[in-house]
Design an enzyme around this catalytic site. Structure first.
Site, PDB file in Angstrom:
ATOM      1  CB  SER A 125     -75.793 -24.085 -50.100  1.00 29.59           C
ATOM      2  OG  SER A 125     -75.353 -25.144 -50.784  1.00 29.59           O
ATOM      3  CG  ASP A 268     -79.914 -24.501 -57.216  1.00 26.94           C
ATOM      4  OD1 ASP A 268     -78.966 -25.334 -57.455  1.00 26.94           O
ATOM      5  OD2 ASP A 268     -80.004 -23.977 -55.905  1.00 26.94           O
ATOM      6  CG  HIS A 301     -76.510 -23.859 -55.604  1.00 26.58           C
ATOM      7  ND1 HIS A 301     -77.399 -24.280 -54.891  1.00 26.58           N
ATOM      8  CD2 HIS A 301     -75.290 -23.905 -54.580  1.00 26.58           C
ATOM      9  CE1 HIS A 301     -77.138 -24.463 -53.648  1.00 26.58           C
ATOM     10  NE2 HIS A 301     -75.903 -24.143 -53.404  1.00 26.58           N
TER      11      HIS A 301
END
Length: 337
Positions: A125, A268, A301
């Site tokens: 991330s 994602d 995600h």
């Protein structure tokens, strides 16, 4: 053990000069004894990457993919992330900082620690985006750059979601709790929530189980994460730009000397897989030591934290290669001290 280093008179992107107190932890072998891996944490993460409470303990640890019996693992806390508690440094001027500034802080810290070479920089991330920034800032620093579930730029979609987060953080009466509830809806997917809850209601309060789940995550983060930290990290997400304002991200990425191993997530909804695949295809025309792996998951995600088996499968060859090299007395990591 949590340690601290001070970067004196650091000048940020807005020109403000201030001392930066950077906390960090080492795990595994001593940095003089083994290849060094820098691990960058995600938005609500920290330097505690392994051990019983480590947020990436499924990937990093004894006899894990990143084996601390064979590697030295270094993890910095992004200044202001609140890991040290109330005494942690708080930036009133947090909007003056870009993610590039955090990369520069890390680079200066590595110099102070006399580390001149890394075997790998890895992060998920925003931590992966930080890996991109540091690799562009110091193109010869790392042999391997492993950005996971991220991008090397802030897309309009990312900025839009962060803007909503910012409004919640600035206007809600329960800001961290409510912002986290919103965030969980784009960290996962409709399919993930449908599989997990199946439209069920709680027998006690008759609320949908998905509602209870969101409230739980909001309360959980509120109890361990500060509002200033959330505001800082959310802001940094909107400043990802390895081109340093030029807009030429590909040219910037092509300067990286090390091998790049992109890991994306097909579902994602935050850092889109399509963006990663486009970057890979275009960058592979300029740089031949680049690869991409895709985690296949319905979980969006957060799959980079959930689909551990897939992630281990992708990454193990990278870290096994240096183990074999070291056993042949060909360690690639340099400690200048």
């Amino acid at each position: 053990m949590l340690q601290e280093i001070t970067i004196e008179n650091f000048k940020n992107s807005a020109g403000t000069v201030q001392d930066i107190h950077l906390s960090y932890q080492f795990f595994g072998k001593k940095p003089t004894e083994a290849p060094i891996i820098l691990v960058n944490h995600a938005l609500t993460g920290n330097s505690l990457v392994t051990g019983s409470k480590g947020w990436w303990k499924e990937l990093i640890g004894k006899n894990k993919c990143i084996d601390i019996n064979r590697f030295c693992v270094l993890a910095f806390n992004i200044p202001g992330n609140g890991f040290k508690g109330p005494e942690d440094q708080f930036f009133e001027n947090y909007k003056e900082f870009r993610l590039r500034d955090i990369a520069e802080i890390q680079a200066q810290a590595l110099e102070k620690l006399n580390i001149t070479k890394l075997f790998a920089i890895i992060g998920g991330s925003i931590g992966g985006a930080l890996a991109w920034e540091l690799a562009v800032l110091k193109p010869e620093l790392a042999e391997n750059i492993i950005p996971i579930a991220c991008d090397y730029k802030s897309t309009d979609w990312l900025v839009a979601n962060c803007r909503i987060q910012g409004h919640i953080l600035n206007n809600s009466s329960n800001p961290v709790h409510d912002a986290r509830m919103h965030a969980m809806t784009f960290y996962r997917t409709p399919q993930s929530l449908a599989q997990k809850f199946e439209g069920k209601r709680n027998r006690e309060n008759q609320a949908f189980e998905v509602e209870n789940w969101l409230l739980h995550h909001g309360e959980k983060l509120k109890n361990r994460f500060t509002l200033p930290s959330y505001k800082l990290m959310n802001h940094l997400l909107t400043t990802i730009d390895i081109s340093d304002g030029t807009g030429n991200h590909l040219e910037a990425a092509s300067r990286i000397k090390g091998d790049i191993h992109i890991v994306t997530v097909n579902s994602d909804l935050f850092f889109l897989a399509e963006e990663n695949w486009n970057s890979y295809v275009e960058l592979s025309l300029l740089k031949n030591n680049i690869s991409i792996h895709e985690i296949r998951s319905i979980h969006g995600h957060d799959a980079f934290l959930i689909e551990t088996d897939q992630l281990n499968k992708f990454l193990k060859p990278i870290f096994q290669s240096t183990i074999q090299a070291n056993e042949n007395n060909t360690s690639r990591t340099v400690w200048a001290g």
